[in-house]
Design a protein around this motif. Structure first.
Motif, PDB file in Angstrom:
ATOM      1  N   THR A  50      25.862  -0.493   9.531  1.00  0.00           N
ATOM      2  CA  THR A  50      25.142   0.495  10.328  1.00  0.00           C
ATOM      3  C   THR A  50      25.219   0.065  11.775  1.00  0.00           C
ATOM      4  N   GLN A  51      25.534   0.992  12.635  1.00  0.00           N
ATOM      5  CA  GLN A  51      25.647   0.725  14.061  1.00  0.00           C
ATOM      6  C   GLN A  51      24.373   1.180  14.768  1.00  0.00           C
ATOM      7  N   PHE A  52      23.862   0.345  15.671  1.00  0.00           N
ATOM      8  CA  PHE A  52      22.681   0.679  16.464  1.00  0.00           C
ATOM      9  C   PHE A  52      23.105   0.740  17.928  1.00  0.00           C
ATOM     10  N   THR A  53      22.727   1.814  18.613  1.00  0.00           N
ATOM     11  CA  THR A  53      23.209   2.004  19.978  1.00  0.00           C
ATOM     12  C   THR A  53      22.098   2.168  21.012  1.00  0.00           C
ATOM     13  N   ASN A  54      20.833   1.971  20.619  1.00  0.00           N
ATOM     14  CA  ASN A  54      19.776   2.040  21.627  1.00  0.00           C
ATOM     15  C   ASN A  54      18.609   1.144  21.236  1.00  0.00           C
ATOM     16  N   ASN A  55      17.559   1.173  22.019  1.00  0.00           N
ATOM     17  CA  ASN A  55      16.423   0.262  21.879  1.00  0.00           C
ATOM     18  C   ASN A  55      15.348   0.780  20.918  1.00  0.00           C
ATOM     19  N   THR A  56      15.652   1.809  20.138  1.00  0.00           N
ATOM     20  CA  THR A  56      14.702   2.354  19.172  1.00  0.00           C
ATOM     21  C   THR A  56      15.151   1.972  17.767  1.00  0.00           C
ATOM     22  N   PHE A  57      14.207   1.485  16.942  1.00  0.00           N
ATOM     23  CA  PHE A  57      14.582   1.114  15.576  1.00  0.00           C
ATOM     24  C   PHE A  57      15.115   2.315  14.805  1.00  0.00           C
ATOM     25  N   ALA A  58      16.198   2.091  14.051  1.00  0.00           N
ATOM     26  CA  ALA A  58      16.809   3.116  13.202  1.00  0.00           C
ATOM     27  C   ALA A  58      17.131   2.483  11.852  1.00  0.00           C
ATOM     28  N   ALA A  59      17.163   3.311  10.812  1.00  0.00           N
ATOM     29  CA  ALA A  59      17.393   2.833   9.447  1.00  0.00           C
ATOM     30  C   ALA A  59      18.812   2.336   9.249  1.00  0.00           C
ATOM     31  N   SER A  60      18.939   1.240   8.491  1.00  0.00           N
ATOM     32  CA  SER A  60      20.251   0.749   8.065  1.00  0.00           C
ATOM     33  C   SER A  60      20.526   1.308   6.670  1.00  0.00           C
ATOM     34  N   ASN A  61      21.625   0.869   6.074  1.00  0.00           N
ATOM     35  CA  ASN A  61      21.985   1.297   4.718  1.00  0.00           C
ATOM     36  C   ASN A  61      21.366   0.410   3.637  1.00  0.00           C
ATOM     37  N   LEU A  62      20.599  -0.618   4.033  1.00  0.00           N
ATOM     38  CA  LEU A  62      20.062  -1.565   3.061  1.00  0.00           C
ATOM     39  C   LEU A  62      18.612  -1.227   2.714  1.00  0.00           C
ATOM     40  N   SER A  63      18.387  -0.935   1.429  1.00  0.00           N
ATOM     41  CA  SER A  63      17.024  -0.635   0.970  1.00  0.00           C
ATOM     42  C   SER A  63      16.894  -0.975  -0.511  1.00  0.00           C
ATOM     43  N   ALA A  64      15.644  -1.032  -0.975  1.00  0.00           N
ATOM     44  CA  ALA A  64      15.346  -1.212  -2.396  1.00  0.00           C
ATOM     45  C   ALA A  64      13.994  -0.580  -2.674  1.00  0.00           C
ATOM     46  N   THR A  65      13.815  -0.113  -3.910  1.00  0.00           N
ATOM     47  CA  THR A  65      12.577   0.555  -4.313  1.00  0.00           C
ATOM     48  C   THR A  65      11.992  -0.146  -5.531  1.00  0.00           C
ATOM     49  N   ILE A  66      10.675  -0.340  -5.502  1.00  0.00           N
ATOM     50  CA  ILE A  66       9.962  -0.976  -6.603  1.00  0.00           C
ATOM     51  C   ILE A  66       8.719  -0.146  -6.919  1.00  0.00           C
ATOM     52  N   THR A  67       8.352  -0.090  -8.179  1.00  0.00           N
ATOM     53  CA  THR A  67       7.118   0.584  -8.592  1.00  0.00           C
ATOM     54  C   THR A  67       6.219  -0.479  -9.216  1.00  0.00           C
ATOM     55  N   PRO A  68       5.237  -0.985  -8.443  1.00  0.00           N
ATOM     56  CA  PRO A  68       4.379  -2.060  -8.950  1.00  0.00           C
ATOM     57  C   PRO A  68       3.623  -1.646 -10.211  1.00  0.00           C
ATOM     58  N   GLN A  69       3.456  -2.601 -11.107  1.00  0.00           N
ATOM     59  CA  GLN A  69       2.785  -2.345 -12.377  1.00  0.00           C
ATOM     60  C   GLN A  69       1.295  -2.660 -12.333  1.00  0.00           C
ATOM     61  N   PHE A  70       0.845  -3.384 -11.289  1.00  0.00           N
ATOM     62  CA  PHE A  70      -0.550  -3.789 -11.210  1.00  0.00           C
ATOM     63  C   PHE A  70      -1.106  -3.499  -9.815  1.00  0.00           C
ATOM     64  N   ALA A  71      -2.387  -3.146  -9.757  1.00  0.00           N
ATOM     65  CA  ALA A  71      -3.014  -2.681  -8.511  1.00  0.00           C
ATOM     66  C   ALA A  71      -3.140  -3.756  -7.445  1.00  0.00           C
ATOM     67  N   SER A  72      -3.255  -5.005  -7.815  1.00  0.00           N
ATOM     68  CA  SER A  72      -3.484  -6.053  -6.818  1.00  0.00           C
ATOM     69  C   SER A  72      -2.231  -6.865  -6.491  1.00  0.00           C
ATOM     70  N   SER A  73      -1.081  -6.384  -6.894  1.00  0.00           N
ATOM     71  CA  SER A  73       0.164  -7.124  -6.664  1.00  0.00           C
ATOM     72  C   SER A  73       0.561  -7.124  -5.200  1.00  0.00           C
ATOM     73  N   LYS A  74       1.300  -8.160  -4.835  1.00  0.00           N
ATOM     74  CA  LYS A  74       1.960  -8.232  -3.532  1.00  0.00           C
ATOM     75  C   LYS A  74       3.455  -8.119  -3.800  1.00  0.00           C
ATOM     76  N   ILE A  75       4.201  -7.792  -2.763  1.00  0.00           N
ATOM     77  CA  ILE A  75       5.654  -7.665  -2.898  1.00  0.00           C
ATOM     78  C   ILE A  75       6.317  -8.699  -1.994  1.00  0.00           C
ATOM     79  N   LEU A  76       7.129  -9.571  -2.590  1.00  0.00           N
ATOM     80  CA  LEU A  76       7.899 -10.549  -1.829  1.00  0.00           C
ATOM     81  C   LEU A  76       9.272  -9.951  -1.554  1.00  0.00           C
TER      82      LEU A  76
END
Length: 178
Positions: A50-76
């Motif tokens: 992904t190419q960035f051409t200015n001083n504003t944050f923009a999305a890259s192609n790297l992502s992941a999705t998780i659906t937590p199973q417990f209400a008090s979980s943290k995500i590392l």
């Protein structure tokens, strides 16, 4: 099933029932793992840049999705990707954004630049590996999916890149029981 009833011979007497507990004193059940237990691991990856051409944050192609199973979980969150300043005396910044249940993406990294990683080389073009590690404690409802995405920006009006160089960028999400 399990039933608990008063004793038939002397219903007025007190009885104590002992149940197993975790180190933090919470009751052990089949539905709540011990605090700090890794509940699940999810990976996302990208082989494009992904190419960035200015001083504003923009999305890259790297992502992941998780659906937590417990209400008090943290995500590392652990990411590794190649950064490329594309020329000398250029600077870029990377951060992590989060979306809960398809909502708006928000930056979860602090600091004055709101970035987790910064890359700069004054003399030459810089191409190197950069990683981000963040323990997130999001507010969500069990069953909501949470998507994490790497965002980037250059610190001027020039081009910088994340990913590419024939490499694979990786994001690993781990649900940690709270």
């Amino acid at each position: 099933s399990v039933s608990i009833a008063a004793p038939q011979s002397n219903p007025a007497s007190d009885r104590t029932l002992y149940v197993p507990s975790n180190a933090d004193g919470t009751i052990v059940t089949n539905n709540s793992p011990a605090t700090g237990t890794i509940v699940q691991v999810v990976e996302g990856s990208s082989t494009s840049y992904t190419q960035f051409t200015n001083n504003t944050f923009a999305a890259s192609n790297l992502s992941a999705t998780i659906t937590p199973q417990f209400a008090s979980s943290k995500i590392l969150i652990n990411t590794i990707q190649v950064v490329d300043t594309s020329a000398a005396t250029r600077q870029m910044a990377l951060t992590i954004y989060r979306s809960i249940a398809g909502g708006t993406y928000t930056n979860i990294i602090g600091g004055s630049n709101n970035a987790a990683v910064g890359a700069y080389h004054g003399g030459d073009r810089l191409i190197e590996t950069a990683s981000i590690v963040k323990l997130d404690a999001p507010s969500y409802t069990v069953g909501n999916s949470i998507t994490y995405k790497v965002y980037g920006r250059s610190t001027g009006s020039y081009s910088t890149e994340v990913g590419g160089q024939g490499t694979q960028s990786i994001m690993v999400l781990q649900e940690v029981a709270g």
